[in-house]
Design a protein around this motif. Structure first.
Motif, PDB file in Angstrom:
ATOM      1  N   THR A  87       0.841  -1.199   0.000  1.00  0.00           N
ATOM      2  CA  THR A  87       0.000   0.000   0.000  1.00  0.00           C
ATOM      3  C   THR A  87       0.874   1.246   0.000  1.00  0.00           C
ATOM      4  O   THR A  87       1.793   1.364   0.808  1.00  0.00           O
ATOM      5  CB  THR A  87      -0.918  -0.001   1.249  1.00  0.00           C
ATOM      6  N   ILE A  88       0.618   2.174  -0.924  1.00  0.00           N
ATOM      7  CA  ILE A  88       1.373   3.420  -0.991  1.00  0.00           C
ATOM      8  C   ILE A  88       0.428   4.618  -1.066  1.00  0.00           C
ATOM      9  O   ILE A  88      -0.744   4.481  -1.406  1.00  0.00           O
ATOM     10  CB  ILE A  88       2.330   3.466  -2.204  1.00  0.00           C
ATOM     11  N   THR A  89       0.960   5.784  -0.716  1.00  0.00           N
ATOM     12  CA  THR A  89       0.237   7.048  -0.889  1.00  0.00           C
ATOM     13  C   THR A  89       1.106   7.951  -1.747  1.00  0.00           C
ATOM     14  O   THR A  89       2.291   8.136  -1.458  1.00  0.00           O
ATOM     15  CB  THR A  89      -0.017   7.716   0.477  1.00  0.00           C
ATOM     16  N   ALA A 125       4.640   7.964  -0.036  1.00  0.00           N
ATOM     17  CA  ALA A 125       4.718   7.299   1.252  1.00  0.00           C
ATOM     18  C   ALA A 125       4.248   5.861   1.120  1.00  0.00           C
ATOM     19  O   ALA A 125       3.480   5.524   0.224  1.00  0.00           O
ATOM     20  CB  ALA A 125       3.848   8.029   2.277  1.00  0.00           C
ATOM     21  N   SER A 126       4.755   5.024   2.004  1.00  0.00           N
ATOM     22  CA  SER A 126       4.348   3.632   2.028  1.00  0.00           C
ATOM     23  C   SER A 126       3.621   3.358   3.346  1.00  0.00           C
ATOM     24  O   SER A 126       3.855   4.028   4.344  1.00  0.00           O
ATOM     25  CB  SER A 126       5.581   2.743   1.890  1.00  0.00           C
ATOM     26  N   VAL A 127       2.716   2.372   3.320  1.00  0.00           N
ATOM     27  CA  VAL A 127       1.914   2.061   4.493  1.00  0.00           C
ATOM     28  C   VAL A 127       2.194   0.628   4.913  1.00  0.00           C
ATOM     29  O   VAL A 127       2.037  -0.300   4.123  1.00  0.00           O
ATOM     30  CB  VAL A 127       0.406   2.218   4.184  1.00  0.00           C
ATOM     31  N   SER A 128       2.636   0.449   6.168  1.00  0.00           N
ATOM     32  CA  SER A 128       2.941  -0.868   6.709  1.00  0.00           C
ATOM     33  C   SER A 128       1.974  -1.153   7.852  1.00  0.00           C
ATOM     34  O   SER A 128       1.566  -0.235   8.559  1.00  0.00           O
ATOM     35  CB  SER A 128       4.373  -0.829   7.229  1.00  0.00           C
ATOM     36  N   THR A 129       1.596  -2.425   8.032  1.00  0.00           N
ATOM     37  CA  THR A 129       0.676  -2.776   9.119  1.00  0.00           C
ATOM     38  C   THR A 129       1.416  -3.607  10.163  1.00  0.00           C
ATOM     39  O   THR A 129       2.073  -4.586   9.823  1.00  0.00           O
ATOM     40  CB  THR A 129      -0.526  -3.560   8.572  1.00  0.00           C
ATOM     41  N   GLY A 134       3.216   9.107  10.384  1.00  0.00           N
ATOM     42  CA  GLY A 134       1.942   8.961  11.094  1.00  0.00           C
ATOM     43  C   GLY A 134       1.589   7.514  11.351  1.00  0.00           C
ATOM     44  O   GLY A 134       2.248   6.588  10.856  1.00  0.00           O
ATOM     45  N   MET A 135       0.549   7.327  12.144  1.00  0.00           N
ATOM     46  CA  MET A 135       0.025   5.993  12.445  1.00  0.00           C
ATOM     47  C   MET A 135      -1.498   6.085  12.482  1.00  0.00           C
ATOM     48  O   MET A 135      -2.053   7.148  12.724  1.00  0.00           O
ATOM     49  CB  MET A 135       0.520   5.509  13.803  1.00  0.00           C
ATOM     50  N   ALA A 189      -2.118   9.086  14.822  1.00  0.00           N
ATOM     51  CA  ALA A 189      -1.047   9.823  15.485  1.00  0.00           C
ATOM     52  C   ALA A 189      -0.218  10.519  14.423  1.00  0.00           C
ATOM     53  O   ALA A 189      -0.089  10.019  13.300  1.00  0.00           O
ATOM     54  CB  ALA A 189      -0.173   8.897  16.307  1.00  0.00           C
ATOM     55  N   VAL A 203       3.589  11.991  13.516  1.00  0.00           N
ATOM     56  CA  VAL A 203       4.977  11.763  13.921  1.00  0.00           C
ATOM     57  C   VAL A 203       5.871  12.786  13.243  1.00  0.00           C
ATOM     58  O   VAL A 203       5.751  13.015  12.040  1.00  0.00           O
ATOM     59  CB  VAL A 203       5.417  10.333  13.525  1.00  0.00           C
TER      60      VAL A 203
END
Lengths: 71, 71, 71, 71, 71, 71, 71, 71, 71, 71, 71, 71
Positions: F8-10, J4-8, J37-38, L45, L47
């Motif tokens: 997943t990317i933004t 940006a990348s999103v990690s879980t 961010g989170m 959140a 960061v």
């Protein structure tokens, strides 16, 4: 458990969804150490020339991060 | 792919969900030409007199519209 | 049908999700009378020492309340 | 409005999602009379050989049933 | 049950949502044979000149396919 | 297809969402080999000093794992 | 950021969804001060006489409350 | 349509959900000009001393912004 | 309020959904003490021989646990 | 922002969910640079021998890709 | 694990959501044996006379059925 | 209760989500009279420079409309 990461994969089988999930697990095991669980997100099938050629499972794979802080 | 349509069907099997999906596909193939895929939406079971009599799968069937514009 | 109640259970099998659902149904049948159906909510797997040890199904079990008012 | 029906289609464009939706509408207009609206459900893209070859839009098409009862 | 298909319709009533669903069922019955159930997806209202002119129900209509395979 | 992974990317663009998705694809292509598709999850915009400065797209990127087992 | 409020609007354009979002932002900017972002919730289209007359975007508009407590 | 805003309200009735929605509409009409539609989000009931005292409907109210730009 | 439990039931009526919810409440009141509210989850209908025979409501019933700790 | 990348991840704490999220962030910071961010996805607890042993938080971690294209 | 059941409860605290969950767990432990986990579904607050009087957590409680079949 | 309105806000705290919700309530209380409840929609959140600078809560605030009709 300390800290775990969640990865999403899609795997395929000519036989069925149960088999696709097992194949996905076996493939994921080669790359990810410390797998503790999986969760099915989606079940699909691909059709070509009038027959089902692939059963597809998208699933989350959960694995513990090895160098996690002791907690 | 050009333009595809999505149809929703429910099919049943006395054996299990995998079999119900295959039966649904076979039935859908008699009416719809150009099926390219399926997607499971819901898995249920019907119970009568203390035993499971039908496994039910509701799924989307995707099929290409034949007279679609070339793109 | 008159009035039915919906209970949620999770059952496990070393073999697969279809088997886990059947085991869950058998266990639920011992406690609940008048079961009329089931609906799958979630399919997961537990992994230990590099192999899948349990296939887990969470599902709703629907059962008619016996002393329901006639309608 | 009297009674309307909802159909789901997927259309594609090499240019982008806006164009894919317009193509989908044009194709749907050839088959369905009385279209009153559309709603986007999903936007995807297909990639081959390192470039995006198709932008895919899945959308609902709403159309009035012509022989509907006067209300 | 053998194989069923699911259709989505929107119907309207000047009186209320219950009436809109009944009207939708009556209209659907003229086109579809073998209807076995309905499921409400959305309830809306249209307002003109400061009063509600239409109650709108979108619902799925489930109907058995008549030439289904015996199972 | 054998086994695919989902990332997943933004990505962002000053122009619009279509452009943001294309930029995201180009950036992802530098890191991930074997991309086969993308799916839009969310479209947002950032506003500063009374004007839109960035259109943001969050999307899944699907890519085949190269050393996958032959199936 | 201190405290922000979220407003939902629907805007329309004869050109497309990107343009509809920009128009919605411009209109919202006349009423709301301190806008920091937007998020698309729904994309629809209105059809009249066989052509798309309006592209509709429903989106959340986020704006900081000016007299917020310093934090 | 030009630009519309979406407001969420909850209204109550001792009679039923249909009546609660109508009361909510009447109350909203006193504050908001240019209402064009409503959409039901949630139906609840409040129970006191063994009987239902209020049927509650939460719904979105859509109204056109009067000073919207001509489009 | 101290601690409440949430139960899910399905009730039926030949008249309509409002009536089905009231019947479900009456039946639930015979078994559960301390009911404080209900929430509709799903509205369906069963059709036999070309007419609607049952309106079905699935809803959550919330009831306070009587021996709850004082808080 | 560029790309940006999103990690879980899932993290645990014996104290509570707030603490679990902070631990998860600290662990993630060791592996991922550029976290911005989170977002919390799920809050669970594990119970053993009649007491809560772990509060679990599953959350997305967003981080900017360092070699992103200037935009 | 063999077969587990899932119960939904709502608990309250004047202090905060973390405390409400702990209170809910303690209350549930008095009734249910074999609890293995909990999952938060919803966090709310009740306000009276201008201050928050209760933090409310709705959560699922998972507990193993004691007389489950050995598997 | 008569008629209530639902507003959505986002509030922040350097300490944690519980504190962010309390700050949001205090800020909302300055503008809105008659608040009866809140509901958490999202916990995030922010960061910066390797540490969490803000805990963000998005929540609905429910408040009774003062000039509501007596019911």
């Amino acid at each position: 458990m300390a800290i775990a990461s969640v990865s999403t994969i899609t795997s395929a089988s000519p036989v069925g969804w149960q088999d696709a999930a097992e194949r996905g697990f076996e493939r994921a095991s080669k790359t990810l150490r410390g797998i503790t669980g999986m969760k099915v997100l989606e079940e699909k099938a691909r059709v070509e020339d009038g027959r089902i050629t692939e059963y597809l499972v998208t699933m989350q794979v959960i694995f513990v991060l090895e160098d996690a802080d002791p907690s």
